[in-house]
Motif scaffolding. Structure first.
Motif, PDB file in Angstrom:
ATOM      1  N   MET A  53       0.849  -1.117   0.106  1.00 51.70           N
ATOM      2  CA  MET A  53       0.097   0.053  -0.081  1.00 51.70           C
ATOM      3  C   MET A  53       0.798   1.100  -0.093  1.00 51.70           C
ATOM      4  N   GLU A  54       2.106   1.276   0.680  1.00 56.86           N
ATOM      5  CA  GLU A  54       2.959   2.364   0.771  1.00 56.86           C
ATOM      6  C   GLU A  54       3.368   2.789  -0.619  1.00 56.86           C
ATOM      7  N   PHE A  55       3.660   1.763  -1.477  1.00 54.78           N
ATOM      8  CA  PHE A  55       4.366   1.815  -2.657  1.00 54.78           C
ATOM      9  C   PHE A  55       3.232   2.714  -3.674  1.00 54.78           C
ATOM     10  N   ARG A  56       1.877   2.324  -3.498  1.00 56.24           N
ATOM     11  CA  ARG A  56       0.940   2.911  -4.451  1.00 56.24           C
ATOM     12  C   ARG A  56       0.858   4.317  -4.126  1.00 56.24           C
ATOM     13  N   GLU A  57       0.669   4.536  -2.771  1.00 55.53           N
ATOM     14  CA  GLU A  57       0.777   6.112  -2.346  1.00 55.53           C
ATOM     15  C   GLU A  57       1.787   6.958  -2.792  1.00 55.53           C
ATOM     16  N   LYS A  58       2.938   6.404  -2.884  1.00 51.53           N
ATOM     17  CA  LYS A  58       4.144   7.128  -3.522  1.00 51.53           C
ATOM     18  C   LYS A  58       3.837   7.229  -4.951  1.00 51.53           C
ATOM     19  N   LEU A  59       3.433   6.081  -5.778  1.00 47.80           N
ATOM     20  CA  LEU A  59       3.250   6.505  -7.092  1.00 47.80           C
ATOM     21  C   LEU A  59       2.110   7.554  -7.265  1.00 47.80           C
ATOM     22  N   LEU A  60       1.221   7.443  -6.586  1.00 51.83           N
ATOM     23  CA  LEU A  60       0.219   8.441  -6.739  1.00 51.83           C
ATOM     24  C   LEU A  60       0.518   9.914  -6.233  1.00 51.83           C
ATOM     25  N   GLN A  61       1.508   9.793  -5.425  1.00 51.20           N
ATOM     26  CA  GLN A  61       2.107  11.194  -5.147  1.00 51.20           C
ATOM     27  C   GLN A  61       2.905  11.582  -6.361  1.00 51.20           C
ATOM     28  N   PHE A  62       3.582  10.901  -6.962  1.00 53.89           N
ATOM     29  CA  PHE A  62       4.216  11.377  -8.245  1.00 53.89           C
ATOM     30  C   PHE A  62       3.679  11.141  -9.699  1.00 53.89           C
ATOM     31  N   LYS A  63       2.439  11.029  -9.605  1.00 55.69           N
ATOM     32  CA  LYS A  63       1.655  10.662 -11.030  1.00 55.69           C
ATOM     33  C   LYS A  63       1.740  11.699 -12.020  1.00 55.69           C
ATOM     34  N   PHE A  64       1.805  12.973 -11.730  1.00 60.84           N
ATOM     35  CA  PHE A  64       2.113  13.996 -12.929  1.00 60.84           C
ATOM     36  C   PHE A  64       3.662  13.724 -13.135  1.00 60.84           C
ATOM     37  N   HIS A  65       4.331  13.622 -12.207  1.00 57.51           N
ATOM     38  CA  HIS A  65       5.778  13.541 -12.885  1.00 57.51           C
ATOM     39  C   HIS A  65       6.115  12.448 -13.870  1.00 57.51           C
ATOM     40  N   ILE A  66       5.347  11.162 -13.322  1.00 61.04           N
ATOM     41  CA  ILE A  66       5.787  10.163 -14.340  1.00 61.04           C
ATOM     42  C   ILE A  66       5.052  10.320 -15.544  1.00 61.04           C
ATOM     43  N   VAL A  67       3.816  10.922 -15.775  1.00 62.16           N
ATOM     44  CA  VAL A  67       3.148  11.396 -16.784  1.00 62.16           C
ATOM     45  C   VAL A  67       3.812  12.244 -17.918  1.00 62.16           C
ATOM     46  N   PHE A  68       4.354  13.214 -17.248  1.00 66.81           N
ATOM     47  CA  PHE A  68       5.428  14.303 -17.780  1.00 66.81           C
ATOM     48  C   PHE A  68       6.518  13.455 -18.421  1.00 66.81           C
ATOM     49  N   ALA A  69       7.267  12.690 -17.652  1.00 71.99           N
ATOM     50  CA  ALA A  69       8.275  12.127 -18.154  1.00 71.99           C
ATOM     51  C   ALA A  69       8.157  11.010 -19.185  1.00 71.99           C
ATOM     52  N   PHE A  70       7.117  10.348 -19.011  1.00 67.36           N
ATOM     53  CA  PHE A  70       6.385   9.581 -20.377  1.00 67.36           C
ATOM     54  C   PHE A  70       6.378  10.051 -21.669  1.00 67.36           C
ATOM     55  N   LEU A  71       5.567  11.340 -21.188  1.00 67.79           N
ATOM     56  CA  LEU A  71       5.271  12.237 -22.711  1.00 67.79           C
ATOM     57  C   LEU A  71       6.731  12.837 -23.309  1.00 67.79           C
ATOM     58  N   PHE A  72       7.291  13.309 -22.494  1.00 66.86           N
ATOM     59  CA  PHE A  72       8.825  13.635 -22.958  1.00 66.86           C
ATOM     60  C   PHE A  72       9.493  12.534 -23.272  1.00 66.86           C
ATOM     61  N   SER A  73       9.537  11.350 -22.971  1.00 64.94           N
ATOM     62  CA  SER A  73      10.552  10.463 -23.702  1.00 64.94           C
ATOM     63  C   SER A  73       9.847  10.013 -24.816  1.00 64.94           C
ATOM     64  N   LEU A  74       8.525   9.933 -25.096  1.00 64.97           N
ATOM     65  CA  LEU A  74       7.602  10.006 -26.439  1.00 64.97           C
ATOM     66  C   LEU A  74       7.988  11.006 -27.165  1.00 64.97           C
ATOM     67  N   LEU A  75       7.959  12.178 -27.004  1.00 64.16           N
ATOM     68  CA  LEU A  75       8.572  13.351 -27.858  1.00 64.16           C
ATOM     69  C   LEU A  75       9.917  13.142 -28.496  1.00 64.16           C
ATOM     70  N   ILE A  76      10.693  12.872 -27.596  1.00 68.55           N
ATOM     71  CA  ILE A  76      12.313  12.703 -27.884  1.00 68.55           C
ATOM     72  C   ILE A  76      12.344  11.524 -28.675  1.00 68.55           C
ATOM     73  N   ALA A  77      11.574  10.558 -28.617  1.00 65.01           N
ATOM     74  CA  ALA A  77      11.778   9.259 -29.536  1.00 65.01           C
ATOM     75  C   ALA A  77      10.986   9.675 -30.861  1.00 65.01           C
ATOM     76  N   ALA A  78      10.080  10.474 -30.845  1.00 67.90           N
ATOM     77  CA  ALA A  78       9.538  10.857 -32.071  1.00 67.90           C
ATOM     78  C   ALA A  78      10.521  11.772 -32.887  1.00 67.90           C
ATOM     79  N   LEU A  79      11.057  12.606 -32.301  1.00 68.12           N
ATOM     80  CA  LEU A  79      12.000  13.534 -32.778  1.00 68.12           C
ATOM     81  C   LEU A  79      13.304  12.795 -33.404  1.00 68.12           C
TER      82      LEU A  79
END
Length: 106
Positions: A1-27
């Motif tokens: 449960m503690e791991f899920r709370e940490k993941l939810l705390q950083f959900k915007f960071h994870i989404v931003f990092a994923f979108l940024f990596s997709l953008l770099i891969a596309a470029l």
């Protein structure tokens, strides 16, 4: 449960990092190669290099004004600037005279 709370705390960071990596891969995938860009812009690069070389050449070979030719209050520089401005304004006066001559054709 503690791991899920940490993941939810950083959900915007994870989404931003994923979108940024997709953008770099596309470029990287869809961008043209370096030699393609160089072959397209080589005239611009060459003309810019020649212009800068000419600027450096004339800056090195021309005589710079000494402190004796320019007064300490800067009046010599002001006089030169006024001469340039008078030349530029003089060209505009001729333009307005030409325009007036065309409007007085009635």
């Amino acid at each position: 449960m503690e791991f899920r709370e940490k993941l939810l705390q950083f959900k915007f960071h994870i989404v931003f990092a994923f979108l940024f990596s997709l953008l770099i891969a596309a470029l990287v995938t869809f961008s043209p190669g370096f030699l393609t860009v160089l072959s397209y812009f080589w005239p611009l690069f060459l003309s810019t290099a020649l212009f800068l070389a000419a600027v450096f050449f004339f800056a090195r070979t021309s005589d710079l004004p000494t402190s004796s030719t320019i007064s300490s209050d800067g009046s010599g520089v002001k006089l030169a600037a006024e001469g340039i401005l008078d030349y530029v304004v003089g060209g505009q006066e001729e333009e307005s005279d030409l325009l007036d001559s065309f409007t007085k054709l009635d």
